[in-house]
Design a protein around this motif. Structure first.
Motif, PDB file in Angstrom:
ATOM      1  N   ARG A 128       1.770   6.686   4.499  1.00 33.37           N
ATOM      2  CA  ARG A 128       1.479   8.021   5.028  1.00 33.37           C
ATOM      3  C   ARG A 128       2.525   8.325   6.092  1.00 33.37           C
ATOM      4  NH1 ARG A 128      -2.915   9.000   7.849  1.00 33.37           N
ATOM      5  NH2 ARG A 128      -3.521  10.903   6.796  1.00 33.37           N
ATOM      6  N   CYS A 136     -14.577   6.355   4.015  1.00 35.04           N
ATOM      7  CA  CYS A 136     -13.985   5.670   2.861  1.00 35.04           C
ATOM      8  C   CYS A 136     -15.037   4.764   2.254  1.00 35.04           C
ATOM      9  CB  CYS A 136     -12.776   4.841   3.277  1.00 35.04           C
ATOM     10  SG  CYS A 136     -11.373   5.837   3.794  1.00 35.04           S
ATOM     11  N   LEU A 157      -7.603   7.065  10.773  1.00 33.80           N
ATOM     12  CA  LEU A 157      -6.365   7.200  10.009  1.00 33.80           C
ATOM     13  C   LEU A 157      -5.149   7.042  10.907  1.00 33.80           C
ATOM     14  CD1 LEU A 157      -7.393  10.235   7.782  1.00 33.80           C
ATOM     15  CD2 LEU A 157      -7.457   7.804   7.195  1.00 33.80           C
ATOM     16  N   HIS A 178     -12.678   8.612  -0.835  1.00 32.34           N
ATOM     17  CA  HIS A 178     -12.798   9.092   0.536  1.00 32.34           C
ATOM     18  C   HIS A 178     -13.156  10.574   0.611  1.00 32.34           C
ATOM     19  CE1 HIS A 178      -8.630  10.031  -0.597  1.00 32.34           C
ATOM     20  NE2 HIS A 178      -8.701  11.010   0.293  1.00 32.34           N
ATOM     21  N   THR A 217      -5.579   5.213  -3.161  1.00 36.92           N
ATOM     22  CA  THR A 217      -6.416   5.361  -1.980  1.00 36.92           C
ATOM     23  C   THR A 217      -7.789   4.775  -2.293  1.00 36.92           C
ATOM     24  OG1 THR A 217      -7.383   7.495  -2.623  1.00 36.92           O
ATOM     25  CG2 THR A 217      -5.293   7.558  -1.407  1.00 36.92           C
ATOM     26  N   LEU A 254       3.401  11.249   1.227  1.00 36.26           N
ATOM     27  CA  LEU A 254       2.873   9.964   0.797  1.00 36.26           C
ATOM     28  C   LEU A 254       3.793   9.380  -0.251  1.00 36.26           C
ATOM     29  CD1 LEU A 254       0.446  11.064   2.362  1.00 36.26           C
ATOM     30  CD2 LEU A 254      -1.016   9.951   0.675  1.00 36.26           C
ATOM     31  N   LYS A 297      -4.385   7.904  -7.309  1.00 37.42           N
ATOM     32  CA  LYS A 297      -3.699   6.694  -7.752  1.00 37.42           C
ATOM     33  C   LYS A 297      -2.406   7.068  -8.446  1.00 37.42           C
ATOM     34  CE  LYS A 297      -4.113   2.566 -10.590  1.00 37.42           C
ATOM     35  NZ  LYS A 297      -4.929   1.786 -11.521  1.00 37.42           N
ATOM     36  N   LYS A 304     -10.396   9.944  -5.069  1.00 34.18           N
ATOM     37  CA  LYS A 304      -9.356   8.958  -4.788  1.00 34.18           C
ATOM     38  C   LYS A 304      -8.144   9.356  -5.614  1.00 34.18           C
ATOM     39  CE  LYS A 304      -9.937   5.087  -8.001  1.00 34.18           C
ATOM     40  NZ  LYS A 304     -10.264   3.666  -8.087  1.00 34.18           N
ATOM     41  N   HIS A 314       0.846  -1.199   0.000  1.00 31.81           N
ATOM     42  CA  HIS A 314       0.000   0.000   0.000  1.00 31.81           C
ATOM     43  C   HIS A 314       0.877   1.243   0.000  1.00 31.81           C
ATOM     44  CE1 HIS A 314       0.939   0.792   4.253  1.00 31.81           C
ATOM     45  NE2 HIS A 314       0.860  -0.531   4.408  1.00 31.81           N
ATOM     46  N   TYR A 315       0.272   2.370  -0.402  1.00 29.77           N
ATOM     47  CA  TYR A 315       0.996   3.633  -0.278  1.00 29.77           C
ATOM     48  C   TYR A 315       1.224   3.899   1.206  1.00 29.77           C
ATOM     49  CZ  TYR A 315      -3.395   5.834   1.086  1.00 29.77           C
ATOM     50  OH  TYR A 315      -4.546   6.170   1.750  1.00 29.77           O
ATOM     51  N   GLN A 372      -0.547   1.928  -6.860  1.00 32.86           N
ATOM     52  CA  GLN A 372      -1.130   2.048  -5.519  1.00 32.86           C
ATOM     53  C   GLN A 372      -2.121   3.211  -5.507  1.00 32.86           C
ATOM     54  OE1 GLN A 372       2.371   2.212  -2.968  1.00 32.86           O
ATOM     55  NE2 GLN A 372       2.315  -0.008  -2.691  1.00 32.86           N
ATOM     56  N   TRP A 384       4.244   6.364  -3.032  1.00 30.92           N
ATOM     57  CA  TRP A 384       3.403   5.521  -3.865  1.00 30.92           C
ATOM     58  C   TRP A 384       4.253   4.649  -4.781  1.00 30.92           C
ATOM     59  CZ3 TRP A 384      -1.908   6.916  -3.576  1.00 30.92           C
ATOM     60  CH2 TRP A 384      -2.182   8.161  -3.027  1.00 30.92           C
TER      61      TRP A 384
END
Length: 176
Positions: free
Chosen positions: A49, A151, A164, A74, A71, A63, A129, A127, A46-47, A69, A65
């Motif tokens: 944070r 989300c 989060l 949200h 989100t 972030l 990407k 989102k 996953h990405y 990947q 990525w």
């Protein structure tokens, strides 16, 4: 100057600016002076944070990525969000409910290095990407910090509240 001095300068500028000026601060700042390596963490799953700074007024996250990947769709818990792309290419997809109360994609935008995006709940949901063949890095500024957001769950076709967290937290302190 050391790289942390430059990121400290950004944090100071944001701390001394009203929210209305955050867009200009980010657009005018020379990010090429900052080496973000100390704040990077990468995952094949996953990405990530990575918190750089957080106080009661804003949080600044890096972030990281890997290719493809993304989100979940949200919201932002009522807060404003700026995304400055440091390297790579990110696609931002926007969503809104149609007249039948079905969540639909309404638009998308690709961002390349040194471009800035803005989002909040009044604009709908989104989102992000990584659409670059390699890695992408993005700097996210949230005013105020966001601890929870909704989300979209693709399976249930419903929004759920999500708490989060950070993958890393290397908090810089604001210097006088």
């Amino acid at each position: 100057m050391k790289p942390q001095t430059h990121i400290q300068k950004l944090i100071t500028q944001l701390s001394e600016s009203p929210i209305e000026d955050y867009n200009a601060v980010l657009k005018d700042f020379d990010f090429s002076l900052i080496d973000f390596t100390d704040f990077e963490s990468w995952s094949s799953k996953h990405y990530t944070r990575n918190c750089i700074y957080r106080d009661s007024n804003f949080e600044l996250l890096l972030l990281c990525w890997n290719p493809n990947q993304a989100t979940a769709i949200h919201g932002h818990d009522g807060e404003d969000c700026w995304v400055y792309l440091l390297e790579g290419e990110i696609e931002e997809v926007y969503y809104a409910y149609d007249d039948s109360s079905v969540l639909r994609e309404v638009n998308s935008q690709k961002y390349e290095a040194n471009e800035l995006s803005f989002m909040n709940d009044r604009l709908g949901f989104h989102k992000l990407k990584n659409v670059c063949k390699g890695k992408s890095l993005s700097l996210h500024l949230y005013a105020k910090p966001i601890d929870n957001c909704v989300c979209f769950d693709e399976r249930s076709q419903a929004f759920n509240n999500r708490e989060l967290s950070y993958d890393t937290h290397k908090q810089l302190l604001l210097k006088d």
